[in-house]
Design an enzyme around this catalytic site. Structure first.
Site, PDB file in Angstrom:
ATOM      1  N   LYS A  72     -48.927 -55.579  36.736  1.00 41.98           N
ATOM      2  CA  LYS A  72     -47.083 -56.239  36.674  1.00 41.98           C
ATOM      3  C   LYS A  72     -46.284 -55.586  37.427  1.00 41.98           C
ATOM      4  CE  LYS A  72     -48.585 -59.932  34.251  1.00 41.98           C
ATOM      5  NZ  LYS A  72     -48.942 -60.615  34.443  1.00 41.98           N
ATOM      6  N   TYR A 129     -49.969 -51.415  26.653  1.00 46.29           N
ATOM      7  CA  TYR A 129     -50.342 -51.953  28.016  1.00 46.29           C
ATOM      8  C   TYR A 129     -50.816 -51.165  29.430  1.00 46.29           C
ATOM      9  CZ  TYR A 129     -48.545 -56.030  30.506  1.00 46.29           C
ATOM     10  OH  TYR A 129     -49.005 -57.566  30.813  1.00 46.29           O
TER      11      TYR A 129
END
Ligand code: 1JT
Length: 260
Positions: free
Chosen positions: A161, A154
């Site tokens: 995020k 990720y």
């Protein structure tokens, strides 16, 4: 009708698998009117039929890295509607090479791009649409567990995020003065245009299906239900939060399930 005659501007619709599509269906079902952004002609061709299907009031171009395009989007929304009640932010981007391999190999340019599109854009849209936002309006954005914990591959999106979730808390304070609320939904992995092509994504879906408390993956309709709640008066006391819609996966301390 939780959202009767409320006006919602949706950023991030790409096709009928988009999280923004699940959210749009839920808001529409509760009586909201919808408008949609598109970024580039290729996406426009996909968004316009979906907007039609969802009874969308209008669509407009908006590349969120452009202050001019954001300003034009606000002008167009003002001309069409005058004001809005809901803003949905379901936008993110990172270069494919930055979602694999070593996080340490993230380039300065790749980092800046991911953070600009995925995190700063929320600030830019809140600021630009604030003058149109009715009192007691709501903003919803999308995040993922990789913001909170290291998640294989990720990488830079986890950092983007994390920034987005902090943005939500700081924006909650500023927008709260007029009763406008902002929250993030942390969705479990969902197969969308963004996630297709992420290597190993099928394995992630399989893992959640096997190990989450609900023993299934979440759907865009699951996310839509929570978005509807957050945008409605039912959530009038909720702002600055990150709500998990992940089949309960995040509560686990280990994936070693006993006796199964
Ligand atoms: C982006 C992409 C943002 C995929 C995303 C995303 N947020 C969640 N996903 C799905 C995902 C991706 C990976 C993952 C788990 C979930 C694609 C490009 C644009 C931004 O790794 C475990 C890599």
């Amino acid at each position: 009708m939780l959202l009767k005659d409320k006006k919602a501007v949706i950023f991030g619709l790409a096709n009928n698998r988009s999280i923004a599509y699940g959210i749009s269906k839920a808001l529409k079902g509760a009586g909201a009117e919808l408008a949609f952004s598109w970024a580039g002609e290729a996406i426009r061709k996909r968004v316009e039929p979906l907007a039609e299907e969802l009874g969308g009031a209008f669509t407009f171009p908006c590349d969120v890295t452009s202050d001019e395009q954001i300003a034009a989007a606000v002008d167009l929304t003002r001309k069409n509607w005058g004001d809005i009640d809901i803003l949905v932010h379901a936008v993110a981007f990172a270069n494919r090479e930055d979602l694999q391999g070593r996080f340490m190999d993230t380039s300065r340019a790749g980092y800046a791009l991911a953070l600009d599109i995925s995190a700063f854009s929320l600030i830019a849209l809140c600021k630009a649409f604030e003058p149109l936002m009715n009192d007691n309006g709501a903003v919803v954005t999308m995040t993922y567990y990789g913001a909170d914990k290291w998640v294989h591959n990720y990488n830079v999106m986890g950092v983007a995020k994390a920034a987005l979730q902090a943005n939500v808390r700081y924006l909650a304070y500023d927008l709260g003065a007029r009763g406008v609320r902002i929250n993030a939904i942390s969705a479990g992995p969902i197969k969308t245009l963004a996630s297709s092509g992420v290597s190993g994504f099928g394995d992630i879906l399989h893992h959640i299906d096997k190990h989450s408390p609900l023993k299934r993956n979440v759907t865009i309709d699951d996310v839509g239900g929570t978005a509807l709640y957050l945008c409605s008066d039912l959530a009038r006391g909720v702002t600055g939060e990150v709500l998990f819609v992940d089949s309960g996966y995040n509560i686990s301390g280990t994936q070693l399930a006993l006796d199964e």
